[in-house]
Enzyme design. Structure first.
Site, PDB file in Angstrom:
ATOM      1  N   GLN A  90       0.810  -1.214   0.000  1.00 38.45           N
ATOM      2  CA  GLN A  90       0.000   0.000   0.000  1.00 38.45           C
ATOM      3  C   GLN A  90       0.847   1.269   0.000  1.00 38.45           C
ATOM      4  O   GLN A  90       0.296   2.377  -0.028  1.00 38.45           O
ATOM      5  CB  GLN A  90      -0.920  -0.002   1.231  1.00 38.45           C
ATOM      6  CG  GLN A  90      -1.913  -1.133   1.239  1.00 38.45           C
ATOM      7  CD  GLN A  90      -2.657  -1.250   2.563  1.00 38.45           C
ATOM      8  OE1 GLN A  90      -2.403  -0.501   3.518  1.00 38.45           O
ATOM      9  NE2 GLN A  90      -3.588  -2.197   2.635  1.00 38.45           N
ATOM     10  N   HIS A 152      -0.834  -0.198   5.793  1.00 43.32           N
ATOM     11  CA  HIS A 152      -1.273   0.807   6.764  1.00 43.32           C
ATOM     12  C   HIS A 152      -0.209   1.876   7.029  1.00 43.32           C
ATOM     13  O   HIS A 152       0.270   2.038   8.149  1.00 43.32           O
ATOM     14  CB  HIS A 152      -1.674   0.133   8.086  1.00 43.32           C
ATOM     15  CG  HIS A 152      -2.812  -0.823   7.950  1.00 43.32           C
ATOM     16  ND1 HIS A 152      -3.348  -1.485   9.027  1.00 43.32           N
ATOM     17  CD2 HIS A 152      -3.518  -1.248   6.872  1.00 43.32           C
ATOM     18  CE1 HIS A 152      -4.336  -2.277   8.614  1.00 43.32           C
ATOM     19  NE2 HIS A 152      -4.445  -2.143   7.297  1.00 43.32           N
ATOM     20  N   GLU A 245     -14.231   4.932  10.822  1.00 45.28           N
ATOM     21  CA  GLU A 245     -14.648   6.000  11.724  1.00 45.28           C
ATOM     22  C   GLU A 245     -14.410   7.382  11.133  1.00 45.28           C
ATOM     23  O   GLU A 245     -13.514   7.587  10.320  1.00 45.28           O
ATOM     24  CB  GLU A 245     -13.866   5.916  13.044  1.00 45.28           C
ATOM     25  CG  GLU A 245     -14.129   4.668  13.853  1.00 45.28           C
ATOM     26  CD  GLU A 245     -13.387   4.640  15.169  1.00 45.28           C
ATOM     27  OE1 GLU A 245     -13.530   3.646  15.903  1.00 45.28           O
ATOM     28  OE2 GLU A 245     -12.663   5.625  15.489  1.00 45.28           O
ATOM     29  N   TYR A 255      -8.302   7.161  20.624  1.00 47.52           N
ATOM     30  CA  TYR A 255      -9.439   6.853  19.767  1.00 47.52           C
ATOM     31  C   TYR A 255      -9.746   5.352  19.716  1.00 47.52           C
ATOM     32  O   TYR A 255     -10.600   4.931  18.938  1.00 47.52           O
ATOM     33  CB  TYR A 255      -9.234   7.474  18.391  1.00 47.52           C
ATOM     34  CG  TYR A 255      -9.348   8.980  18.482  1.00 47.52           C
ATOM     35  CD1 TYR A 255     -10.555   9.619  18.275  1.00 47.52           C
ATOM     36  CD2 TYR A 255      -8.262   9.751  18.878  1.00 47.52           C
ATOM     37  CE1 TYR A 255     -10.688  10.983  18.419  1.00 47.52           C
ATOM     38  CE2 TYR A 255      -8.374  11.122  19.034  1.00 47.52           C
ATOM     39  CZ  TYR A 255      -9.594  11.736  18.805  1.00 47.52           C
ATOM     40  OH  TYR A 255      -9.721  13.094  18.962  1.00 47.52           O
ATOM     41  N   TYR A 266     -10.736  -9.899   9.799  1.00 44.10           N
ATOM     42  CA  TYR A 266     -11.091 -10.260   8.430  1.00 44.10           C
ATOM     43  C   TYR A 266     -11.550 -11.712   8.323  1.00 44.10           C
ATOM     44  O   TYR A 266     -12.289 -12.062   7.403  1.00 44.10           O
ATOM     45  CB  TYR A 266      -9.913 -10.001   7.495  1.00 44.10           C
ATOM     46  CG  TYR A 266      -9.603  -8.529   7.340  1.00 44.10           C
ATOM     47  CD1 TYR A 266     -10.469  -7.686   6.663  1.00 44.10           C
ATOM     48  CD2 TYR A 266      -8.448  -7.976   7.888  1.00 44.10           C
ATOM     49  CE1 TYR A 266     -10.207  -6.327   6.525  1.00 44.10           C
ATOM     50  CE2 TYR A 266      -8.171  -6.621   7.756  1.00 44.10           C
ATOM     51  CZ  TYR A 266      -9.054  -5.805   7.078  1.00 44.10           C
ATOM     52  OH  TYR A 266      -8.797  -4.468   6.951  1.00 44.10           O
TER      53      TYR A 266
END
Length: 373
Positions: A90, A152, A245, A255, A266
């Site tokens: 990613q 990520h 979120e 958070y 998953y």
């Protein structure tokens, strides 16, 4: 009391397609009718758009290429002067942001993944941009520790009204690090524009804590903007299966990830049985099932007057744009747009012309503008 029902809250309106001739079709939303204009094609997994003065647009490609559009034409020659970028999983060349005084100092900020023998990480650098060239490139932030794997990276950037730079850093797939202040993983960091740590950051001077951290417990923030009226920093983040979120980022708050989440693993197994807990900031909105939210923008243009003050979120897995309307921090309306567009929306921004611009995350990615009818 904050509503925690997420997707069920507010009004959900379906999109009606009026005509069906490809991108030229017209779309009717709850408040406006619009069409789509393809501005550019041939982009390789584009990630971010930056609108420069003098009718120039920069577009980052995840492969490590920075493209230019000048006077509406996509140039074949990329921007020169980028540092070494590791395009893995990613990661790659990711977000772009202009210094608040860009017209004077020409500082262009960009986030990217970088690898060495110790692993991969998220970096933020800046360089002076002029006519297709970056010079005086310097690293202003590097997330630590470096870790293996290509997931990520976070990497969204925004400046607040005081000129502080905010950077999202994903948990890199090691979820428990998001609760550990000795790691940048799963946090939002806050910096001076040159990378120095503000002395009023919430964990400055705390033993074992990284002083750059502004918030923690953030899984993988990929949407970020500064509210033009309040100065608040709004962020969205990816959940796993469910639990995406929307949050307002405030100094020192936790958070929740992975202690508290509406999502599951998953493979279908639970992560936690908690969706709220004392000391954990609840989301303003959550999407369950997940839409995989990408970037988000606050609409303050005049071309779509009935959308003034609304927030638009691009969705990757959801392959749509979602319009949100808040009254303060209470969600009062939401609407799905472009549900039959069938493309991953990576970035969405309000352009200087007052229209909405988006890019599609595809091997042949497109830059598209929403135009009123």
């Amino acid at each position: 009391m904050k509503n925690r029902k997420g997707f069920a809250l507010g009004l959900l309106f379906s999109l009606a397609i009026i005509s069906t001739d490809g991108l030229a079709q017209n779309y009717r939303s709850e408040h406006h009718t619009f069409t789509l204009e393809t501005v550019a094609t041939g982009l390789r997994h584009p990630w971010s758009i930056a609108f420069l003065p003098d009718n120039e647009i920069l577009i980052s490609e995840r492969s490590g290429i920075l493209r230019r559009m000048v006077d509406g034409r996509l140039l074949s020659d990329p921007v020169s002067g980028l540092p070494d970028i590791t395009a893995s999983g990613q990661g790659g060349l990711l977000d772009l942001a202009l210094h608040p005084d860009f017209a004077v100092n020409r500082w262009l900020y960009f986030s990217y993944s970088h690898g060495n023998a110790q692993g991969l990480t998220t970096r933020v650098a800046r360089g002076r941009y002029e006519s297709g060239e970056l010079t005086n490139v310097e690293i202003v932030f590097e997330a630590l520790p470096r870790l293996p794997g290509g997931r990520h990276f976070g990497s969204r950037l925004t400046f607040d009204p005081q000129g502080y730079l905010y950077v999202t850093v994903g948990d890199r797939g090691q979820e428990t690090r998001a609760q550990q202040l000795d790691s940048h993983m799963g946090t939002t960091v806050r910096l001076h524009d040159d990378g120095r740590v503000p002395q009023d950051n919430p964990f400055v001077g705390q033993s074992g804590a990284r002083p750059e951290i502004f918030t923690y417990g953030n899984r993988n923030g990929q949407g970020l903007f500064t509210h033009p009226l309040t100065g608040d920093i709004w962020q969205n983040e990816h959940g796993p299966r469910g639990g995406d979120e929307v949050n307002i980022i405030r100094a020192g708050l936790n958070y929740g990830w992975p202690k508290v989440t509406y999502g599951i693993n998953y493979n279908g197994t639970p992560i936690t049985d908690l969706t709220e807990a004392e000391g954990i900031e609840p989301p303003l909105l959550h999407w369950t099932p997940s839409i995989a939210p990408a970037d988000m923008t606050y609409y303050n243009g005049t071309v779509f007057p009935e959308w003034q003050g609304d927030i638009f979120v691009g969705a990757l897995v959801g392959q749509k744009v979602q319009r949100l309307r808040f009254a303060g921090t209470e969600l009062v309306e939401q609407e799905d747009l472009l549900t039959q567009f069938n493309a991953r929306i990576r970035d969405i921004q309000t352009g200087p012309d007052g229209t909405l611009w988006l890019i599609t995350d595809e091997p042949n990615g497109r830059l598209i503008r929403l135009m009123p009818i």
